[in-house]
Design a protein around this motif. Structure first.
Motif, PDB file in Angstrom:
ATOM      1  N   LEU A 188      35.350  51.387  11.370  1.00 35.15           N
ATOM      2  CA  LEU A 188      36.362  50.823  12.405  1.00 35.15           C
ATOM      3  C   LEU A 188      35.874  49.518  12.890  1.00 35.15           C
ATOM      4  N   ALA A 189      35.027  49.116  13.512  1.00 34.80           N
ATOM      5  CA  ALA A 189      34.482  48.052  13.891  1.00 34.80           C
ATOM      6  C   ALA A 189      34.559  46.901  12.719  1.00 34.80           C
ATOM      7  N   MET A 190      34.326  47.104  11.322  1.00 35.31           N
ATOM      8  CA  MET A 190      34.134  46.299  10.513  1.00 35.31           C
ATOM      9  C   MET A 190      35.422  45.798  10.326  1.00 35.31           C
ATOM     10  N   SER A 191      36.466  47.100  10.094  1.00 34.62           N
ATOM     11  CA  SER A 191      37.873  46.907   9.820  1.00 34.62           C
ATOM     12  C   SER A 191      38.305  45.804  10.916  1.00 34.62           C
ATOM     13  N   TYR A 192      38.398  46.168  12.193  1.00 36.47           N
ATOM     14  CA  TYR A 192      38.957  45.547  13.143  1.00 36.47           C
ATOM     15  C   TYR A 192      38.305  44.026  12.956  1.00 36.47           C
ATOM     16  N   GLU A 193      37.203  43.617  12.918  1.00 34.94           N
ATOM     17  CA  GLU A 193      36.666  42.407  12.744  1.00 34.94           C
ATOM     18  C   GLU A 193      37.169  41.634  11.685  1.00 34.94           C
ATOM     19  N   LYS A 194      37.445  42.251  10.448  1.00 30.60           N
ATOM     20  CA  LYS A 194      38.173  41.497   9.268  1.00 30.60           C
ATOM     21  C   LYS A 194      39.687  41.147   9.609  1.00 30.60           C
ATOM     22  N   LEU A 195      40.138  41.901  10.641  1.00 29.08           N
ATOM     23  CA  LEU A 195      41.667  41.732  11.030  1.00 29.08           C
ATOM     24  C   LEU A 195      41.561  40.654  12.158  1.00 29.08           C
ATOM     25  N   GLY A 196      40.604  40.449  12.728  1.00 33.56           N
ATOM     26  CA  GLY A 196      40.623  39.624  13.898  1.00 33.56           C
ATOM     27  C   GLY A 196      41.071  40.322  15.133  1.00 33.56           C
ATOM     28  N   ARG A 197      40.925  41.696  15.194  1.00 29.18           N
ATOM     29  CA  ARG A 197      41.187  42.288  16.492  1.00 29.18           C
ATOM     30  C   ARG A 197      40.073  42.597  17.284  1.00 29.18           C
ATOM     31  N   TRP A 198      39.779  41.592  17.992  1.00 35.73           N
ATOM     32  CA  TRP A 198      38.197  41.558  18.576  1.00 35.73           C
ATOM     33  C   TRP A 198      38.058  42.688  19.604  1.00 35.73           C
ATOM     34  N   PRO A 199      39.021  42.831  20.512  1.00 34.99           N
ATOM     35  CA  PRO A 199      38.985  43.844  21.646  1.00 34.99           C
ATOM     36  C   PRO A 199      38.562  45.048  21.159  1.00 34.99           C
ATOM     37  N   LYS A 200      39.453  45.571  19.824  1.00 37.92           N
ATOM     38  CA  LYS A 200      39.414  46.755  19.207  1.00 37.92           C
ATOM     39  C   LYS A 200      37.929  46.955  18.587  1.00 37.92           C
ATOM     40  N   ALA A 201      37.555  45.739  18.114  1.00 37.48           N
ATOM     41  CA  ALA A 201      36.040  45.959  17.306  1.00 37.48           C
ATOM     42  C   ALA A 201      34.828  46.005  18.286  1.00 37.48           C
ATOM     43  N   LYS A 218      20.648  48.450  19.962  1.00 36.48           N
ATOM     44  CA  LYS A 218      21.814  48.699  21.131  1.00 36.48           C
ATOM     45  C   LYS A 218      21.859  47.582  21.817  1.00 36.48           C
ATOM     46  N   ARG A 219      21.006  46.810  21.978  1.00 37.05           N
ATOM     47  CA  ARG A 219      21.153  45.408  22.935  1.00 37.05           C
ATOM     48  C   ARG A 219      22.142  44.492  21.821  1.00 37.05           C
ATOM     49  N   GLU A 220      21.720  44.453  20.801  1.00 39.99           N
ATOM     50  CA  GLU A 220      22.471  43.632  19.746  1.00 39.99           C
ATOM     51  C   GLU A 220      23.944  43.809  19.497  1.00 39.99           C
ATOM     52  N   ALA A 221      24.128  45.402  19.613  1.00 38.89           N
ATOM     53  CA  ALA A 221      25.566  45.707  19.581  1.00 38.89           C
ATOM     54  C   ALA A 221      26.502  45.238  20.841  1.00 38.89           C
ATOM     55  N   GLN A 222      25.547  45.375  22.057  1.00 36.27           N
ATOM     56  CA  GLN A 222      26.163  45.022  23.372  1.00 36.27           C
ATOM     57  C   GLN A 222      26.521  43.606  23.498  1.00 36.27           C
ATOM     58  N   TYR A 223      25.623  42.821  23.005  1.00 35.21           N
ATOM     59  CA  TYR A 223      25.842  41.387  22.973  1.00 35.21           C
ATOM     60  C   TYR A 223      27.108  41.108  22.116  1.00 35.21           C
ATOM     61  N   THR A 224      27.214  41.751  20.813  1.00 38.61           N
ATOM     62  CA  THR A 224      28.134  41.101  19.973  1.00 38.61           C
ATOM     63  C   THR A 224      29.647  41.646  20.596  1.00 38.61           C
ATOM     64  N   ALA A 225      29.334  42.939  21.360  1.00 40.42           N
ATOM     65  CA  ALA A 225      30.858  43.369  21.826  1.00 40.42           C
ATOM     66  C   ALA A 225      31.224  42.369  23.029  1.00 40.42           C
ATOM     67  N   ALA A 226      30.121  41.923  23.961  1.00 48.61           N
ATOM     68  CA  ALA A 226      30.672  40.975  24.882  1.00 48.61           C
ATOM     69  C   ALA A 226      31.227  39.779  24.325  1.00 48.61           C
ATOM     70  N   GLU A 227      30.878  39.296  23.177  1.00 49.68           N
ATOM     71  CA  GLU A 227      31.300  38.095  22.462  1.00 49.68           C
ATOM     72  C   GLU A 227      32.722  38.358  22.006  1.00 49.68           C
ATOM     73  N   TYR A 228      32.881  39.681  21.434  1.00 51.26           N
ATOM     74  CA  TYR A 228      34.286  39.638  20.858  1.00 51.26           C
ATOM     75  C   TYR A 228      35.379  39.806  22.006  1.00 51.26           C
ATOM     76  N   TYR A 229      34.808  40.341  23.183  1.00 51.97           N
ATOM     77  CA  TYR A 229      35.554  40.601  24.235  1.00 51.97           C
ATOM     78  C   TYR A 229      36.055  39.034  24.862  1.00 51.97           C
ATOM     79  N   LEU A 230      35.253  38.025  24.728  1.00 54.13           N
ATOM     80  CA  LEU A 230      35.517  36.805  25.093  1.00 54.13           C
ATOM     81  C   LEU A 230      36.307  36.074  24.048  1.00 54.13           C
ATOM     82  N   LYS A 231      36.554  36.344  23.059  1.00 55.86           N
ATOM     83  CA  LYS A 231      37.267  35.646  22.134  1.00 55.86           C
ATOM     84  C   LYS A 231      38.968  35.778  22.214  1.00 55.86           C
TER      85      LYS A 231
END
Length: 231
Positions: A188-201, A218-231
């Motif tokens: 789901l994360a990959m699919s949302y990324e492809k659609l540009g739905r960053w909060p959902k990803a 775990k840390r890498e995923a948390q950093y990526t999630a934080a970046e997505y919330y800022l998009k």
């Protein structure tokens, strides 16, 4: 009837069809094969079957049960899965015991699953349709889990992200404790990324974080999630 059973046992399916057609014609039901496009679920077939059985004597019902089941089994053994599906649906019209209904319903699902597999190298979209209609036709089938998960993976492979999300979320809801469900947040994360739905990803990445034991991942995923919330 004994002759029909004998021809089935020796694998003489052409002769079997002649006997089956004769017996069904004598009860005016030769043409009552349920066309796939007109059937949405096994429960619909069972409701229609109640009315069909009321019109028959006990002897006639027994003969029809035997012949319709023999014909469906013969088609299945020959790998004629589309034909066998219709014939098993017809056989279910005349079945009135729960154990047999369950067994033949699973045979219907098996036919649908086999048709999907046949299409994998021919037309992926048709394969997906077969996988998805299996769960609608026979919701309780043991084949449903694999069919719907396979459909989701094929949709991902086809890069049909929105459709894949719908199928995967439904799988998650239907089978929350199945082992396959553990892989769904990443898909789901990959699919949302492809659609540009960053909060959902980001949401899906955090689901992954909650279950990840490796601290670096775990840390890498948390950093990526934080970046997505800022998009």
């Amino acid at each position: 009837m004994q002759q029909a059973e004998f021809t089935y046992q020796r694998g003489d399916f052409d002769a079997l069809k002649i006997y089956v057609d004769f017996i069904l014609s004598s009860y005016h039901i030769k043409s009552k094969v349920l066309h796939i496009n007109n059937v949405t679920s096994i429960s619909e077939v069972l409701k229609r079957g109640v009315n069909e059985q009321k019109l028959l004597s006990s002897i006639a019902l027994k003969q029809i049960q035997i012949t319709t089941q023999l014909q469906a089994n013969a088609s299945y053994q020959q790998g004629l899965f589309s034909q066998a599906e219709e014939e098993y649906l017809r056989a279910i019209l005349y079945i009135n015991t729960p154990s047999q209904i369950n067994a033949f319903s699973d045979l219907v699902a098996s036919c649908v699953y086999a048709q999907a597999k046949e299409q994998l190298t021919l037309d992926t979209n048709i394969a997906i349709k077969h996988y998805l209609r299996l769960g609608q036709l026979v919701p309780t089938s043991k084949y449903r889990v694999n069919a719907e998960f396979d459909a989701g993976n094929l949709l991902l492979k086809q890069e049909l992200w929105a459709q894949a999300i719908t199928v995967l979320i439904e799988f998650q809801q239907q089978f929350p404790h199945h082992k396959y469900t553990a892989s769904i947040p990443a898909k789901l994360a990959m699919s949302y990324e492809k659609l540009g739905r960053w909060p959902k990803a980001a949401e899906q990445l955090l689901v992954m974080v909650s279950k990840e034991k490796n601290q670096n991942l775990k840390r890498e995923a948390q950093y990526t999630a934080a970046e997505y919330y800022l998009k």
